[in-house]
Write a protein that holds these residues in place. Structure first.
Motif, short mmCIF file in Angstrom:
data_model
loop_
_atom_site.label_atom_id
_atom_site.label_comp_id
_atom_site.label_asym_id
_atom_site.label_seq_id
_atom_site.Cartn_x
_atom_site.Cartn_y
_atom_site.Cartn_z
N LEU A 143 32.07 21.28 -42.02
CA LEU A 143 31.84 19.99 -42.68
C LEU A 143 32.68 19.86 -43.94
O LEU A 143 33.29 18.82 -44.20
CB LEU A 143 30.36 19.83 -43.02
CG LEU A 143 29.40 19.63 -41.83
CD1 LEU A 143 27.96 19.70 -42.30
CD2 LEU A 143 29.66 18.29 -41.15
N ASN A 144 32.74 20.93 -44.73
CA ASN A 144 33.52 20.89 -45.97
C ASN A 144 35.02 20.80 -45.68
O ASN A 144 35.75 20.04 -46.33
CB ASN A 144 33.23 22.14 -46.81
CG ASN A 144 31.82 22.13 -47.38
OD1 ASN A 144 31.30 21.09 -47.76
ND2 ASN A 144 31.19 23.30 -47.46
N LYS A 145 35.48 21.58 -44.69
CA LYS A 145 36.91 21.63 -44.39
C LYS A 145 37.44 20.31 -43.85
O LYS A 145 38.53 19.86 -44.19
CB LYS A 145 37.19 22.76 -43.40
CG LYS A 145 38.66 22.92 -43.03
CD LYS A 145 38.89 24.18 -42.21
CE LYS A 145 38.19 24.10 -40.88
NZ LYS A 145 38.48 25.29 -40.04
N ASN A 146 36.65 19.67 -42.99
CA ASN A 146 37.11 18.45 -42.33
C ASN A 146 36.71 17.17 -43.06
O ASN A 146 37.14 16.08 -42.68
CB ASN A 146 36.57 18.40 -40.90
CG ASN A 146 37.21 19.47 -40.02
OD1 ASN A 146 38.36 19.35 -39.63
ND2 ASN A 146 36.46 20.53 -39.71
N GLY A 147 35.88 17.30 -44.09
CA GLY A 147 35.50 16.11 -44.85
C GLY A 147 34.63 15.15 -44.09
O GLY A 147 34.64 13.94 -44.35
N TRP A 148 33.82 15.67 -43.14
CA TRP A 148 32.98 14.79 -42.32
C TRP A 148 31.77 14.28 -43.09
O TRP A 148 31.14 13.32 -42.70
CB TRP A 148 32.54 15.52 -41.05
CG TRP A 148 33.67 15.79 -40.11
CD1 TRP A 148 34.81 15.05 -39.95
CD2 TRP A 148 33.81 16.90 -39.22
NE1 TRP A 148 35.63 15.60 -39.01
CE2 TRP A 148 35.04 16.75 -38.53
CE3 TRP A 148 33.01 18.00 -38.92
CZ2 TRP A 148 35.48 17.65 -37.59
CZ3 TRP A 148 33.44 18.90 -37.97
CH2 TRP A 148 34.67 18.73 -37.31
N TYR A 149 31.43 14.97 -44.17
CA TYR A 149 30.32 14.51 -45.01
C TYR A 149 30.60 14.95 -46.44
O TYR A 149 31.07 16.07 -46.66
CB TYR A 149 28.99 15.12 -44.55
CG TYR A 149 27.81 14.69 -45.40
CD1 TYR A 149 27.17 13.48 -45.18
CD2 TYR A 149 27.35 15.49 -46.45
CE1 TYR A 149 26.10 13.08 -45.96
CE2 TYR A 149 26.28 15.10 -47.24
CZ TYR A 149 25.66 13.89 -46.99
OH TYR A 149 24.60 13.50 -47.77
N GLN A 150 30.35 14.07 -47.38
CA GLN A 150 30.56 14.41 -48.78
C GLN A 150 29.31 14.09 -49.58
O GLN A 150 28.71 13.02 -49.42
CB GLN A 150 31.74 13.63 -49.36
CG GLN A 150 33.10 14.10 -48.83
CD GLN A 150 34.25 13.45 -49.57
OE1 GLN A 150 34.08 12.44 -50.24
NE2 GLN A 150 35.43 14.04 -49.44
#
Length: 237
Positions: free
Chosen positions: A10-17
């Protein structure tokens, strides 16, 4: 996948911030997935969709969804951090709040708002005079074998209401409980404290858990005599 692997993806792909821009942590994945037992199978730190084999879920796919470009979010101006616990080796009762209100944060004291009834309740149910200075209040807790802490270590919250808490990160209550061998009772100061605890932690055998009416000034629906009657339950042997 493990909760750590999910958080990394999630952090690497920016799917949720998160609103404060900080990285998603494994314990937050753990907390979220436990709320959806109809969707996820959980085995320790491993999480899989119900009906899918763990092998299939753990395997990385070669065709990853294309990450959409997102503008960086500004850090929240409402991020607040809780205090260290008040306790010692003799602590048998732990009172958990959510996190300190704005007045408490300003003063650097637990339950610092003048209309919060916490200290008056504790002095009443333990048959002690109400302390006037903070050092004496802490001494009263330790003498009574009562500890206090909050479930949330850090959270976004505009104002002081529990209903405004977002993106919370819990304190390490598992370690606290393990390190306090005499702990027998955990009391939740209000419904939000209880719900946050159950969101992130499993209840331990040998400890009595008690939901208590909030001491907050916002809780005007119970008079002092009745709130003390319910809080005396923490002293039950």
């Amino acid at each position: 996948m493990t909760t750590l692997q999910i958080a990394d993806e999630l952090n690497k792909n920016g799917w949720y911030q998160k609103k404060d821009g900080s990285a998603i942590q494994a314990f937050q994945i753990h907390g979220r997935t436990r709320n959806y037992a109809n969707i996820f199978d959980r085995d320790g730190s491993t999480v899989s969709l119900i009906g899918q084999s763990k092998t299939k879920v753990v395997a990385r796919t070669t065709d990853k969804p294309k990450a959409t470009k997102q503008l960086p979010k500004a850090a929240s101006t409402h991020t607040k951090t809780s205090f260290d616990p008040i306790s010692n080796a003799d602590t048998t009762i732990l009172i958990l709040g959510t996190m300190p209100g704005d007045k408490s944060l300003e003063l650097g004291e637990y339950y610092g708002h003048s209309r919060n009834r916490f200290w008056k309740i504790i002095s009443t149910i333990t048959s002690n005079e109400l302390p006037l200075i903070y050092s004496d209040k802490k001494a009263l807790l330790l003498k009574s074998k009562i500890g206090i802490w909050d479930v949330a270590h850090k959270a976004n919250r505009k104002g002081s209401l529990d209903s405004a808490i977002e993106d919370e990160e819990p304190n390490d209550l598992d370690s606290f409980i393990s390190n306090h061998k005499n702990l027998k009772v955990i009391g939740f100061n209000g419904t939000k404290s209880k719900s946050l605890f159950d969101k992130y932690f499993d209840r331990k055998s040998g400890i009595k858990y008690i939901a208590l009416p909030s001491t907050s000034p916002a809780n005007t629906g119970i008079d002092f005599e009745n709130i003390c009657k319910q809080w005396r339950l923490i002293l039950t042997k």
